[in-house]
Motif scaffolding. Structure first.
Motif, PDB file in Angstrom:
ATOM      1  N   ALA A  57       5.323 141.983  26.577  1.00 15.28           N
ATOM      2  CA  ALA A  57       4.812 140.635  26.320  1.00 15.28           C
ATOM      3  C   ALA A  57       4.080 140.598  24.973  1.00 15.28           C
ATOM      4  CB  ALA A  57       3.874 140.198  27.443  1.00 15.28           C
ATOM      5  N   GLU A  58       3.242 141.594  24.733  1.00 16.88           N
ATOM      6  CA  GLU A  58       2.508 141.649  23.468  1.00 16.88           C
ATOM      7  C   GLU A  58       3.475 141.736  22.289  1.00 16.88           C
ATOM      8  OE1 GLU A  58      -0.772 144.359  21.081  1.00 16.88           O
ATOM      9  OE2 GLU A  58      -0.268 144.862  23.146  1.00 16.88           O
ATOM     10  N   LYS A  59       4.486 142.562  22.421  1.00 17.19           N
ATOM     11  CA  LYS A  59       5.472 142.713  21.355  1.00 17.19           C
ATOM     12  C   LYS A  59       6.156 141.372  21.075  1.00 17.19           C
ATOM     13  CE  LYS A  59       9.596 145.297  20.060  1.00 17.19           C
ATOM     14  NZ  LYS A  59      10.595 146.271  20.456  1.00 17.19           N
ATOM     15  N   LYS A  60       6.538 140.659  22.140  1.00 11.60           N
ATOM     16  CA  LYS A  60       7.190 139.360  21.978  1.00 11.60           C
ATOM     17  C   LYS A  60       6.244 138.356  21.311  1.00 11.60           C
ATOM     18  CE  LYS A  60      11.276 138.696  23.321  1.00 11.60           C
ATOM     19  NZ  LYS A  60      12.301 138.607  22.281  1.00 11.60           N
ATOM     20  N   LEU A  61       4.999 138.327  21.757  1.00  9.03           N
ATOM     21  CA  LEU A  61       4.032 137.398  21.177  1.00  9.03           C
ATOM     22  C   LEU A  61       3.847 137.657  19.686  1.00  9.03           C
ATOM     23  CD1 LEU A  61       1.374 137.400  24.044  1.00  9.03           C
ATOM     24  CD2 LEU A  61       2.911 135.518  23.439  1.00  9.03           C
ATOM     25  N   LEU A  62       3.777 138.921  19.317  1.00 11.42           N
ATOM     26  CA  LEU A  62       3.632 139.275  17.901  1.00 11.42           C
ATOM     27  C   LEU A  62       4.881 138.907  17.102  1.00 11.42           C
ATOM     28  CD1 LEU A  62       1.794 142.687  18.323  1.00 11.42           C
ATOM     29  CD2 LEU A  62       0.827 140.561  17.393  1.00 11.42           C
ATOM     30  N   GLU A  63       6.060 139.053  17.710  1.00  8.11           N
ATOM     31  CA  GLU A  63       7.302 138.641  17.047  1.00  8.11           C
ATOM     32  C   GLU A  63       7.303 137.139  16.796  1.00  8.11           C
ATOM     33  OE1 GLU A  63      10.841 139.833  19.154  1.00  8.11           O
ATOM     34  OE2 GLU A  63      10.199 141.931  19.208  1.00  8.11           O
ATOM     35  N   TYR A  64       6.907 136.371  17.810  1.00 15.17           N
ATOM     36  CA  TYR A  64       6.852 134.919  17.646  1.00 15.17           C
ATOM     37  C   TYR A  64       5.887 134.537  16.527  1.00 15.17           C
ATOM     38  CZ  TYR A  64       9.260 134.649  22.170  1.00 15.17           C
ATOM     39  OH  TYR A  64      10.150 134.776  23.204  1.00 15.17           O
ATOM     40  N   GLU A  65       4.749 135.209  16.509  1.00 12.23           N
ATOM     41  CA  GLU A  65       3.762 134.897  15.463  1.00 12.23           C
ATOM     42  C   GLU A  65       4.296 135.254  14.087  1.00 12.23           C
ATOM     43  OE1 GLU A  65       0.440 133.719  13.319  1.00 12.23           O
ATOM     44  OE2 GLU A  65       1.254 133.102  15.236  1.00 12.23           O
ATOM     45  N   SER A  66       4.986 136.375  13.964  1.00 15.74           N
ATOM     46  CA  SER A  66       5.500 136.777  12.645  1.00 15.74           C
ATOM     47  C   SER A  66       6.561 135.785  12.158  1.00 15.74           C
ATOM     48  CB  SER A  66       6.059 138.199  12.674  1.00 15.74           C
ATOM     49  OG  SER A  66       7.273 138.248  13.375  1.00 15.74           O
ATOM     50  N   LYS A  67       7.294 135.186  13.079  1.00 18.08           N
ATOM     51  CA  LYS A  67       8.326 134.226  12.692  1.00 18.08           C
ATOM     52  C   LYS A  67       7.786 132.812  12.500  1.00 18.08           C
ATOM     53  CE  LYS A  67      12.034 136.818  14.828  1.00 18.08           C
ATOM     54  NZ  LYS A  67      12.988 136.921  15.937  1.00 18.08           N
ATOM     55  N   LEU A  68       6.848 132.409  13.340  1.00 19.41           N
ATOM     56  CA  LEU A  68       6.385 131.017  13.330  1.00 19.41           C
ATOM     57  C   LEU A  68       5.017 130.821  12.669  1.00 19.41           C
ATOM     58  CD1 LEU A  68       7.530 130.128  16.954  1.00 19.41           C
ATOM     59  CD2 LEU A  68       8.678 129.545  14.810  1.00 19.41           C
ATOM     60  N   GLY A  69       4.158 131.803  12.753  1.00 17.98           N
ATOM     61  CA  GLY A  69       2.867 131.757  12.075  1.00 17.98           C
ATOM     62  C   GLY A  69       1.907 130.682  12.551  1.00 17.98           C
ATOM     63  N   LEU A  70       1.992 130.285  13.812  1.00 17.75           N
ATOM     64  CA  LEU A  70       1.139 129.204  14.297  1.00 17.75           C
ATOM     65  C   LEU A  70      -0.334 129.583  14.363  1.00 17.75           C
ATOM     66  CD1 LEU A  70       3.370 127.729  17.156  1.00 17.75           C
ATOM     67  CD2 LEU A  70       3.123 126.928  14.795  1.00 17.75           C
ATOM     68  N   THR A  71      -0.645 130.796  14.807  1.00 21.88           N
ATOM     69  CA  THR A  71      -2.063 131.163  14.886  1.00 21.88           C
ATOM     70  C   THR A  71      -2.652 131.369  13.498  1.00 21.88           C
ATOM     71  OG1 THR A  71      -1.653 133.533  15.199  1.00 21.88           O
ATOM     72  CG2 THR A  71      -1.839 132.188  17.178  1.00 21.88           C
ATOM     73  N   ASP A  72      -1.849 131.877  12.580  1.00 18.87           N
ATOM     74  CA  ASP A  72      -2.311 132.016  11.199  1.00 18.87           C
ATOM     75  C   ASP A  72      -2.639 130.649  10.614  1.00 18.87           C
ATOM     76  OD1 ASP A  72      -2.857 133.547   8.793  1.00 18.87           O
ATOM     77  OD2 ASP A  72      -0.994 132.686   7.999  1.00 18.87           O
ATOM     78  N   ALA A  73      -1.757 129.681  10.817  1.00 19.13           N
ATOM     79  CA  ALA A  73      -1.996 128.320  10.327  1.00 19.13           C
ATOM     80  C   ALA A  73      -3.228 127.722  10.999  1.00 19.13           C
ATOM     81  CB  ALA A  73      -0.773 127.446  10.584  1.00 19.13           C
ATOM     82  N   TYR A  74      -3.416 127.997  12.276  1.00 16.20           N
ATOM     83  CA  TYR A  74      -4.584 127.519  13.014  1.00 16.20           C
ATOM     84  C   TYR A  74      -5.874 128.059  12.396  1.00 16.20           C
ATOM     85  CZ  TYR A  74      -8.099 127.562  16.715  1.00 16.20           C
ATOM     86  OH  TYR A  74      -9.274 127.453  17.419  1.00 16.20           O
ATOM     87  N   HIS A  75      -5.901 129.355  12.111  1.00 13.61           N
ATOM     88  CA  HIS A  75      -7.095 129.965  11.509  1.00 13.61           C
ATOM     89  C   HIS A  75      -7.383 129.365  10.128  1.00 13.61           C
ATOM     90  CE1 HIS A  75      -8.014 132.880  14.575  1.00 13.61           C
ATOM     91  NE2 HIS A  75      -6.788 133.379  14.539  1.00 13.61           N
TER      92      HIS A  75
END
Length: 115
Positions: A57-75
């Motif tokens: 699950a963690e690996k998938k979540l990190l993959e999604y973030e690397s592709k979509l960058g939603l939490t980075d944009a949020y910060h």
């Protein structure tokens, strides 16, 4: 493994994209703060099974973030909002700003919607 706080934030953004079994594990282990053994007992699987599911699950979540960058944009949005709030506070303490006080208050009210 990233911190539970990091995983929780990623889960908030991308959790619906995980398999149901992975969602259950993250919910119980990360958000409910249960131990691996407690999660295993609740789900009727081994402690190692919980660990494996959590890692996937963690690996998938990190993959999604690397592709979509939603939490980075949020910060980044949050940092900009905080900077604007600090500037507004500084302006409010400046002598003679009474004429623009209503506009500053309106800006603050609009920014509360970003929280």
């Amino acid at each position: 493994m990233n911190s539970k706080t990091d995983i929780s934030l990623l889960y908030d953004f991308y959790g619906e994209l995980l398999k149901t079994s992975q969602q259950q594990v993250v919910e119980l282990y990360v958000n409910e703060d249960l131990s691996l053994s407690e999660v295993a007992e609740i789900l009727g699987i081994s402690r190692q099974g919980v660990r494996d599911s959590l890692n996937r699950a963690e690996k998938k979540l990190l993959e999604y973030e690397s592709k979509l960058g939603l939490t980075d944009a949020y910060h980044k949005r949050r940092a900009r909002s905080e900077a604007v709030r600090r500037i507004i506070d500084e302006i409010k303490t400046t002598e003679g700003c009474g004429a623009i006080l209503p506009q500053l208050n309106e800006i603050e009210e609009l920014m509360r919607g970003d929280d």
